[in-house]
Enzyme design. Sequence first.
Site, mmCIF file in Angstrom:
data_model
loop_
_atom_site.group_PDB
_atom_site.id
_atom_site.type_symbol
_atom_site.label_atom_id
_atom_site.label_comp_id
_atom_site.label_asym_id
_atom_site.label_seq_id
_atom_site.Cartn_x
_atom_site.Cartn_y
_atom_site.Cartn_z
ATOM 1 N N LYS A 161 -18.441 27.914 -28.743
ATOM 2 C CA LYS A 161 -18.798 27.382 -27.422
ATOM 3 C C LYS A 161 -18.004 27.983 -26.267
ATOM 4 O O LYS A 161 -16.821 28.264 -26.375
ATOM 5 C CB LYS A 161 -18.600 25.856 -27.405
ATOM 6 C CG LYS A 161 -19.555 25.078 -28.257
ATOM 7 C CD LYS A 161 -21.020 25.256 -27.860
ATOM 8 C CE LYS A 161 -21.359 24.509 -26.601
ATOM 9 N NZ LYS A 161 -21.306 23.065 -26.769
ATOM 10 N N SER A 204 0.831 -1.211 0.000
ATOM 11 C CA SER A 204 0.000 0.000 0.000
ATOM 12 C C SER A 204 0.863 1.257 0.000
ATOM 13 O O SER A 204 0.340 2.361 0.156
ATOM 14 C CB SER A 204 -0.925 0.012 1.211
ATOM 15 O OG SER A 204 -0.178 -0.007 2.403
ATOM 16 N N SER A 245 -14.689 24.546 -27.109
ATOM 17 C CA SER A 245 -14.886 23.257 -27.759
ATOM 18 C C SER A 245 -13.834 23.101 -28.845
ATOM 19 O O SER A 245 -13.421 24.075 -29.463
ATOM 20 C CB SER A 245 -16.288 23.221 -28.376
ATOM 21 O OG SER A 245 -16.324 22.302 -29.445
ATOM 22 N N ASN A 250 -17.956 26.567 -22.503
ATOM 23 C CA ASN A 250 -18.552 25.485 -21.712
ATOM 24 C C ASN A 250 -18.224 25.605 -20.224
ATOM 25 O O ASN A 250 -17.089 25.905 -19.865
ATOM 26 C CB ASN A 250 -18.049 24.137 -22.230
ATOM 27 C CG ASN A 250 -18.538 23.869 -23.636
ATOM 28 O OD1 ASN A 250 -19.622 24.310 -24.021
ATOM 29 N ND2 ASN A 250 -17.731 23.177 -24.408
ATOM 30 N N LYS A 257 -7.932 3.857 2.633
ATOM 31 C CA LYS A 257 -7.182 5.103 2.436
ATOM 32 C C LYS A 257 -7.424 5.756 1.079
ATOM 33 O O LYS A 257 -7.587 6.974 0.997
ATOM 34 C CB LYS A 257 -5.689 4.842 2.665
ATOM 35 C CG LYS A 257 -5.366 4.828 4.159
ATOM 36 C CD LYS A 257 -3.955 4.441 4.460
ATOM 37 C CE LYS A 257 -3.726 2.981 4.671
ATOM 38 N NZ LYS A 257 -4.731 2.231 5.407
ATOM 39 N N GLU A 282 -19.384 21.255 -14.354
ATOM 40 C CA GLU A 282 -19.750 19.881 -14.703
ATOM 41 C C GLU A 282 -18.831 18.875 -14.019
ATOM 42 O O GLU A 282 -19.261 17.795 -13.611
ATOM 43 C CB GLU A 282 -19.693 19.697 -16.222
ATOM 44 C CG GLU A 282 -20.805 20.459 -16.938
ATOM 45 C CD GLU A 282 -20.535 20.642 -18.430
ATOM 46 O OE1 GLU A 282 -21.375 21.191 -19.106
ATOM 47 O OE2 GLU A 282 -19.458 20.230 -18.910
ATOM 48 N N ASN A 338 -1.536 -1.864 13.523
ATOM 49 C CA ASN A 338 -2.983 -1.639 13.602
ATOM 50 C C ASN A 338 -3.317 -0.354 14.360
ATOM 51 O O ASN A 338 -4.179 0.415 13.925
ATOM 52 C CB ASN A 338 -3.686 -2.831 14.253
ATOM 53 C CG ASN A 338 -3.454 -4.119 13.474
ATOM 54 O OD1 ASN A 338 -2.943 -4.084 12.353
ATOM 55 N ND2 ASN A 338 -3.817 -5.254 14.060
ATOM 56 N N HIS A 354 -40.158 22.510 -9.444
ATOM 57 C CA HIS A 354 -40.317 21.635 -10.616
ATOM 58 C C HIS A 354 -39.712 22.262 -11.864
ATOM 59 O O HIS A 354 -40.185 22.010 -12.970
ATOM 60 C CB HIS A 354 -41.789 21.311 -10.882
ATOM 61 C CG HIS A 354 -42.559 20.900 -9.665
ATOM 62 N ND1 HIS A 354 -42.749 19.586 -9.296
ATOM 63 C CD2 HIS A 354 -43.160 21.646 -8.693
ATOM 64 C CE1 HIS A 354 -43.455 19.539 -8.180
ATOM 65 N NE2 HIS A 354 -43.707 20.771 -7.789
ATOM 66 N N TYR A 381 -8.723 -6.133 13.588
ATOM 67 C CA TYR A 381 -8.109 -5.803 12.300
ATOM 68 C C TYR A 381 -8.208 -6.923 11.272
ATOM 69 O O TYR A 381 -7.937 -8.084 11.568
ATOM 70 C CB TYR A 381 -6.618 -5.445 12.493
ATOM 71 C CG TYR A 381 -6.024 -4.933 11.202
ATOM 72 C CD1 TYR A 381 -6.164 -3.608 10.826
ATOM 73 C CD2 TYR A 381 -5.376 -5.805 10.322
ATOM 74 C CE1 TYR A 381 -5.675 -3.142 9.613
ATOM 75 C CE2 TYR A 381 -4.883 -5.345 9.108
ATOM 76 C CZ TYR A 381 -5.039 -4.017 8.763
ATOM 77 O OH TYR A 381 -4.554 -3.570 7.559
HETATM 78 N N1 ARG Z 1 -0.906 -1.392 5.620
HETATM 79 C C1 ARG Z 1 -1.848 -1.737 6.647
HETATM 80 C C2 ARG Z 1 -3.098 -0.868 6.499
HETATM 81 O O1 ARG Z 1 -3.022 0.144 5.884
HETATM 82 C C3 ARG Z 1 -1.277 -1.490 7.995
HETATM 83 C C4 ARG Z 1 -1.696 -2.451 9.039
HETATM 84 C C5 ARG Z 1 -1.270 -3.812 8.741
HETATM 85 N N2 ARG Z 1 -1.525 -4.699 9.805
HETATM 86 C C6 ARG Z 1 -1.448 -6.009 9.638
HETATM 87 N N3 ARG Z 1 -1.705 -6.727 10.651
HETATM 88 N N4 ARG Z 1 -1.109 -6.553 8.493
HETATM 89 O O2 ARG Z 1 -4.173 -1.198 6.965
#
Ligand code: ARG
Length: 457
Positions: A282, A22, A276, A284, A324, A289, A109, A155, A316
Site C-alpha cells: 500500500k 481559559s 499500511s 496511501n 477561541k 484524506e 470585555n 457525475h 458580554y
Molecule cells: N476569559 C474571558 C473571555 O475569553 C475574558 C472576558 C471575561 N469577562 C468577564 N466579564 N468575565 O471571554
Amino acid sequence: MKLWNGRFSDPTHPEVEKFTSSIEVDRRLYLYDLLGSIAHAEMLEKIGILSEGEKERILEALREIKEEIENGSFQFSERLEDIHMHIEARLIEKTGETGKKIHTGRSRNDQVSLDMRMYLKDELKRIEEELLELMKTILNRAEKEKDAIMPGYTHMQRAQAVPFSHYLLSFYYMLKRDRERVINAINSADSMPLGSGALAGSTLPLEREFLRERLNFSRITDNSMDTASDRDFVIDALYAVSMIMIHLSRMCEDLIIFSTEEFSFIKLPDSLVTGSSIMPQKRNPDVLELIRGRTSRVIGDFLSLLILMKGLPSTYNRDLQEDKEPLFHALDVTRASLSIIRLCVKEMEINRERMEEALERGYIQATEIAEYLVRKGMPFREAHRVVGRIIRECENRAIKMKDIKIDQLKSFSELFDEDVYQFMDPRNIVKMRKTAGGASVEEVVNQIERERLYLRS
Ligand code: ARG
C-alpha cells in the site's frame, strides 16, 4: 489573590476555578495582550492618569513579563482564569500600586476583543500569504503541463476532453475568491475596540483615536454595547477559512481518485504517502484524506460560532469565552493544510499516457461532433439525436467513434464530410474551443499570463 474579590466573602470553589479557566487556550494571545497594555498605559499617561515615571515602570514590567513568558519562567495558574488576569496580576506583583492603575477605563470585555482582532489580522495575513504561494504553485504546474489532456468529468462520468492545466486552474480561481474573503475578514477585524469598557465606555477622557493609531487599526468601533459582544469578525474569518478548506477538500478528493490504480492519472511521490501496517504493497494518500477529514472539523468550528451567537443576550456573556478554541483550531488547520497541499501540487507526477488512454473510450468527442453538425446548419436538438444514434451504432459494433467510415456517417446525416474527423481527435478539440474561460490550451496560456500579473501586483 483574585483581582475582583472585593465584594466576596468566600473563596471560589476549586472546581469552579478549573471549570471557568481559559488560560490553557488564550495564553497564546499574550503578545497582543501586552501590546494592548503598552498602548493603554501610554494613553493613560497622555490623559494624566499615569505619571511619566509610572508609565515607564509599567512598560518596563510588561517587557519583563514578555521575556518571562517567552523563556518559560512565567507561572500560569488556573486560579487566574485567563491571559488578561495573568498579565495584570504579574504587573501588580512587579510594580505594586502603580500596576493597579493599568485597568483604568478598561474591561476584559474590550481587552479580549482587542487581542482577538490583533491575532486575527496577523494570522489571516499569514494565511493569505500561504494562499498566494499555493496559487503561484498551481500556475507553475499548469504552465508545465499545459499540453496534457484528460477527460473532464460530470457525475464522475467521462464528459469532454479538457487540458489538464485548465482543470488545475479551476482550483486557482477558487483560491483567488478565497483570497478576497480573507481580505474581507481582515478588514472586518480591523476596528479598534478599546475604550468601550465593559459595555458603556467611560467617564474618563480616554483617547480612543490615540489607541487606534498606536495599535495600527484603521478605525475604531462605533458602539460600546455592540463592541462588547461583536464576534462578526470571528465568524467572517471562520467563513473564509471554511471556504478554503472546502476547496482544498474537493481538490483532495479528486487527487485521491486520480491516484487510484484504476485512474493512475497522478502519483504522489513516496515522501508524501504513507504505508499500511499490514498490507506491504500500500501507498496511501493519508495527507489528502486528513485534509478532507479535518475540513469537517473546521466547518464545525464555523458552525459552533454561529450557534454560540444565536440567542446571546446583548453585550458580554461568558459564552463568548468559547469562541477561541474553534477559531484557533480552524486557523491552524487551514494554514497547515495550505502548506501541505502545495507540496502535493508541486511534487505529484502526472501520467499523460493514462490520461490520453482514458480519452480513447467514452465517446468523449460526442458534443463536438454535434457542434459540427450545428455549424452545417442542423438545429442542436436534432444534432444531439443524430450523434446519439451514431454512438448506439458504435456500441453495437464495439468500435470507436473515430473509426466509423464517412459513408456510414453520411447514412446518419448528409451533412457529414471528411472534415468531421478533425473533431474526432481530442487534441484538436482543445485547440478549437473558442469560449472565454473555456477548456482550450489557448485560453490557459492567456490566463496564466494574466494571473501572473495579478500575483505580482
Ligand atoms: N476569559 C474571558 C473571555 O475569553 C475574558 C472576558 C471575561 N469577562 C468577564 N466579564 N468575565 O471571554
